[in-house]
Design a protein around this motif. Structure first.
Motif, mmCIF file in Angstrom:
data_model
loop_
_atom_site.group_PDB
_atom_site.id
_atom_site.type_symbol
_atom_site.label_atom_id
_atom_site.label_comp_id
_atom_site.label_asym_id
_atom_site.label_seq_id
_atom_site.Cartn_x
_atom_site.Cartn_y
_atom_site.Cartn_z
ATOM 1 N N LEU A 164 0.834 -1.202 0.000
ATOM 2 C CA LEU A 164 0.000 0.000 0.000
ATOM 3 C C LEU A 164 0.873 1.259 0.000
ATOM 4 N N ILE A 165 1.928 1.257 0.816
ATOM 5 C CA ILE A 165 2.821 2.415 0.908
ATOM 6 C C ILE A 165 3.555 2.633 -0.411
ATOM 7 N N ARG A 166 3.953 1.558 -1.078
ATOM 8 C CA ARG A 166 4.608 1.694 -2.379
ATOM 9 C C ARG A 166 3.696 2.404 -3.379
ATOM 10 N N GLN A 184 0.537 8.449 7.674
ATOM 11 C CA GLN A 184 0.035 7.623 8.757
ATOM 12 C C GLN A 184 0.335 6.135 8.515
ATOM 13 N N HIS A 185 0.185 5.688 7.272
ATOM 14 C CA HIS A 185 0.473 4.289 6.985
ATOM 15 C C HIS A 185 1.972 4.003 7.093
ATOM 16 N N CYS A 186 2.807 4.946 6.696
ATOM 17 C CA CYS A 186 4.257 4.768 6.864
ATOM 18 C C CYS A 186 4.625 4.605 8.334
ATOM 19 N N LEU A 187 4.065 5.476 9.168
ATOM 20 C CA LEU A 187 4.370 5.396 10.598
ATOM 21 C C LEU A 187 3.860 4.096 11.206
ATOM 22 N N ALA A 188 2.653 3.688 10.837
ATOM 23 C CA ALA A 188 2.098 2.438 11.367
ATOM 24 C C ALA A 188 2.971 1.253 10.965
ATOM 25 N N PHE A 189 3.393 1.239 9.711
ATOM 26 C CA PHE A 189 4.264 0.177 9.221
ATOM 27 C C PHE A 189 5.588 0.167 9.977
ATOM 28 N N GLN A 233 14.493 2.397 8.138
ATOM 29 C CA GLN A 233 13.224 2.812 8.742
ATOM 30 C C GLN A 233 13.338 4.216 9.316
ATOM 31 N N GLU A 234 14.423 4.497 10.011
ATOM 32 C CA GLU A 234 14.635 5.829 10.574
ATOM 33 C C GLU A 234 14.716 6.879 9.473
ATOM 34 N N GLU A 235 15.397 6.558 8.382
ATOM 35 C CA GLU A 235 15.503 7.490 7.261
ATOM 36 C C GLU A 235 14.134 7.734 6.628
ATOM 37 N N LEU A 236 13.337 6.681 6.546
ATOM 38 C CA LEU A 236 11.999 6.809 5.966
ATOM 39 C C LEU A 236 11.123 7.723 6.813
ATOM 40 N N GLY A 249 11.811 6.702 -3.488
ATOM 41 C CA GLY A 249 13.069 5.962 -3.569
ATOM 42 C C GLY A 249 13.400 5.263 -2.269
ATOM 43 N N ARG A 250 13.143 5.926 -1.153
ATOM 44 C CA ARG A 250 13.414 5.305 0.152
ATOM 45 C C ARG A 250 12.477 4.118 0.385
ATOM 46 N N VAL A 251 11.224 4.249 -0.035
ATOM 47 C CA VAL A 251 10.272 3.144 0.102
ATOM 48 C C VAL A 251 10.717 1.958 -0.753
ATOM 49 N N GLN A 252 11.188 2.229 -1.959
ATOM 50 C CA GLN A 252 11.640 1.147 -2.835
ATOM 51 C C GLN A 252 12.841 0.418 -2.238
ATOM 52 N N ARG A 253 13.770 1.167 -1.648
ATOM 53 C CA ARG A 253 14.937 0.515 -1.032
ATOM 54 C C ARG A 253 14.511 -0.328 0.169
ATOM 55 N N MET A 254 13.607 0.214 0.983
ATOM 56 C CA MET A 254 13.093 -0.558 2.105
ATOM 57 C C MET A 254 12.420 -1.831 1.599
#
Length: 281
Positions: A164-166, A184-189, A233-236, A249-254
């Motif tokens: 979903l975040i992607r 909000q979804h990034c933080l929950a994840f 995760q911290e960078e995201l 890009g950060r989401v893709q690397r994660m």
């Protein structure tokens, strides 16, 4: 304040004892219980709230009776968006997403049409009263039980939330501001992933290492991967509030790191967990 807390606690107890029905000033009203995690304390807090429905999701209003300060539960969910919802007939996890801009105005107007008292609360304060949609999270069906089933359920939830975040981050691209739903979804994840890895490092892995000492080298490798993922995760999380950051890009690397990590973990651990059966140590 103590009397207000006591009153809320009585409502919560009656709600749970009577399948979501309460009497007194709330008789006949549709209520839910919302459990948030303290932004600073990390402890759980439950409040009874009236709600409406929006596309199948509960919608709650952080009115605080028209006070000039947002209620504690709202400030909590801005930091820890993963919440627990009880409706009387069911209980489930949700991601709390405040509506913003035109969407907030649209939803608040609908709230006032159905419950005019909220309009009176808004007139009492210069604060823009938040409207929050409680988006039910993914329910992962797992065919097996025991520790293996629990691991698959958690991994399935993480994979679904990451997908979903992607999609959300790709839609925003390099936008200077991050949409509230994506935030909000990034933080929950990220918070769920952090808790999962901490539980593995401090509980599951030491237990399994006692049962299977030959896995020690594998666990050291996995713990190292946990540290790498924690940095990503911290960078995201930092990128959520940093205009111009390449969030997609950060989401893709994660995604690349975590998907490979989960695959390796399952390939090595699931046979061991299945051999142990339902035992949890």
């Amino acid at each position: 304040m103590s009397s207000f807390v006591s009153f809320n606690q009585r409502v919560i107890e009656e709600f749970r004892a009577c399948g979501g029905k309460v009497g007194g000033p709330f008789e006949g009203a549709e209520l839910l219980l919302l459990t948030t995690t303290g932004a600073r304390s990390g402890t759980s807090h439950t409040v009874p709230l009236g709600f409406l429905r929006e596309g199948g999701s509960p919608l709650v209003v952080a009115s605080a009776g028209g006070a000039d300060r947002d209620p504690d539960w709202y400030r909590n969910l801005l930091v820890r968006p993963l919440v627990r919802v009880e409706t009387g007939s069911e209980e489930y996890e949700a991601v709390a997403v405040p509506a913003v801009g035109d969407r907030r105005e649209e939803l608040f107007a609908r709230v006032v049409r159905e419950e005019p008292g909220y309009g009176e609360y808004q007139e009492r304060t210069a604060r823009v009263i938040p409207v929050v949609v409680l988006q039910r999270t993914h329910e992962v069906d797992v065919a097996e039980g025991g520790i293996a089933g629990k691991l698959l359920a958690v991994h399935g939830w993480l994979r679904a939330e990451l997908e979903l975040i992607r999609r959300e981050s790709a839609a925003y691209g390099g936008a200077a501001s991050v949409g509230m739903q994506l935030r909000q979804h990034c933080l929950a994840f990220c918070h769920s992933l952090e808790f999962h890895h901490r539980s593995e490092d401090g509980g599951l892995f030491p237990y399994l290492e006692q049962q299977e000492p030959g896995l020690s080298e594998f666990f050291r490798r996995i713990e190292g991967e946990h540290r790498v993922i924690a940095r990503l995760q911290e960078e995201l999380v930092r990128a959520l509030d940093a205009p111009g950051e390449d969030l997609s890009g950060r989401v893709q690397r994660m995604s690349r790191e975590l998907e490979a990590h989960l695959d390796r973990e399952e390939a090595q651990l699931l046979p061991v967990l299945r051999a142990l059966g339902g035992s949890e140590g």
